[in-house]
Design an enzyme around this catalytic site. Sequence first.
Site, mmCIF file in Angstrom:
data_model
loop_
_atom_site.group_PDB
_atom_site.id
_atom_site.type_symbol
_atom_site.label_atom_id
_atom_site.label_comp_id
_atom_site.label_asym_id
_atom_site.label_seq_id
_atom_site.Cartn_x
_atom_site.Cartn_y
_atom_site.Cartn_z
ATOM 1 N N HIS A 46 -8.443 0.970 -4.019
ATOM 2 C CA HIS A 46 -9.347 0.787 -2.875
ATOM 3 C C HIS A 46 -10.003 2.135 -2.593
ATOM 4 O O HIS A 46 -9.367 3.035 -2.035
ATOM 5 C CB HIS A 46 -8.501 0.295 -1.681
ATOM 6 N N HIS B 214 -1.235 -1.437 -4.196
ATOM 7 C CA HIS B 214 -2.522 -1.084 -3.585
ATOM 8 C C HIS B 214 -2.582 0.433 -3.398
ATOM 9 O O HIS B 214 -1.676 1.033 -2.806
ATOM 10 C CB HIS B 214 -2.631 -1.802 -2.237
ATOM 11 N N MET C 100 -12.092 4.457 -0.609
ATOM 12 C CA MET C 100 -12.729 4.734 0.680
ATOM 13 C C MET C 100 -13.412 6.084 0.556
ATOM 14 O O MET C 100 -13.008 7.080 1.173
ATOM 15 C CB MET C 100 -11.663 4.729 1.788
ATOM 16 N N SER D 35 0.854 -1.190 0.000
ATOM 17 C CA SER D 35 0.000 0.000 0.000
ATOM 18 C C SER D 35 0.886 1.234 0.000
ATOM 19 O O SER D 35 1.661 1.457 0.936
ATOM 20 C CB SER D 35 -0.883 0.019 1.249
ATOM 21 N N MET E 145 -9.003 8.181 -0.441
ATOM 22 C CA MET E 145 -9.821 8.630 0.700
ATOM 23 C C MET E 145 -10.354 10.032 0.434
ATOM 24 O O MET E 145 -9.634 10.876 -0.128
ATOM 25 C CB MET E 145 -8.970 8.655 1.971
ATOM 26 N N MET F 284 -11.420 -5.752 5.712
ATOM 27 C CA MET F 284 -10.615 -4.757 6.435
ATOM 28 C C MET F 284 -10.276 -5.296 7.824
ATOM 29 O O MET F 284 -11.160 -5.709 8.576
ATOM 30 C CB MET F 284 -11.397 -3.439 6.599
ATOM 31 N N ASP G 78 -4.763 3.581 -1.963
ATOM 32 C CA ASP G 78 -5.822 3.952 -1.031
ATOM 33 C C ASP G 78 -6.364 5.336 -1.345
ATOM 34 O O ASP G 78 -5.668 6.340 -1.166
ATOM 35 C CB ASP G 78 -5.272 3.922 0.406
ATOM 36 N N ASP H 126 -6.550 -6.263 4.529
ATOM 37 C CA ASP H 126 -5.937 -4.930 4.497
ATOM 38 C C ASP H 126 -5.942 -4.317 5.893
ATOM 39 O O ASP H 126 -7.006 -4.076 6.464
ATOM 40 C CB ASP H 126 -6.745 -4.057 3.523
#
Length: 219
Positions: free
Chosen positions: A64, A31, A66, A6, A35, A135, A33, A171
């Site tokens: 991913h 990966h 979020m 990540s 957000m 998660m 992330d 994760d």
Amino acid sequence: MIIAPSILSANFAYLGDDIKEVTSSGAQWIHIDVMDGVFVPNITIGPLVVKAIRDITDIYLDCHLMISQPERYIKAFADAGAGGITVHAEATNHLHRCLYMIREHGIKAGVALNPSTSLDTIEYCLDMLDLILIMSVNPGFGGQVFIDAVIPKIIKAKEMIIGRNILLEVDGGVDTSNIRTLHDAGIDVFVAGFSIFGSPDPGGAVREMLKIKGSGLDI
Ligand code: DX5
Ligand code: ZN
């Protein structure tokens, strides 16, 4: 087994170098992330950065999201070069439609579940799924402590997808102390941020993780 570093814990000033180091050490995915400061209390990466990474590597980019109402940004991340997009079941009112939208772009469709979210949420979407992300921390930050209560959930998820072509990903708080347990519970894809990029030798950290049962040396 797939190791997916990540980049949340990478050095953003030298992101390309960090990515090259872990991919040349055997990491098969990266990966990413995403957000939005609404679904989670942090803001990170948008499609522009995904596109910039896509331009320097052919590796699978595991995005991913979020973010609230992720359906608004599926096209943007797919066009930027995502290999797969994972949305949170808690973030959309229309999970099934959202997964359909991802697949329409010819990429892998994934669903992520927060630690407190039941597997029942996805029972009627299994035909639409290529990946389930369990998660093992509450999403929003890197470097948090692994929540042991998700282990039985992983075992249950593995039973739920028997006979289906669905990858199981974990994760949050993954490191060499728990990777074997997670592997034995049925995990296919291991996301790790701090334990890789927080290490003085990120490439070596990836190689250590790849040493678990079934892939050469034991740890
Ligand atoms: C947390 C993110 C994770 C995070 C994992 O919200 O989804 O991908 O980067 O980081 P570590 O491995 O440091 O817990
Ligand atoms: Zn993540």
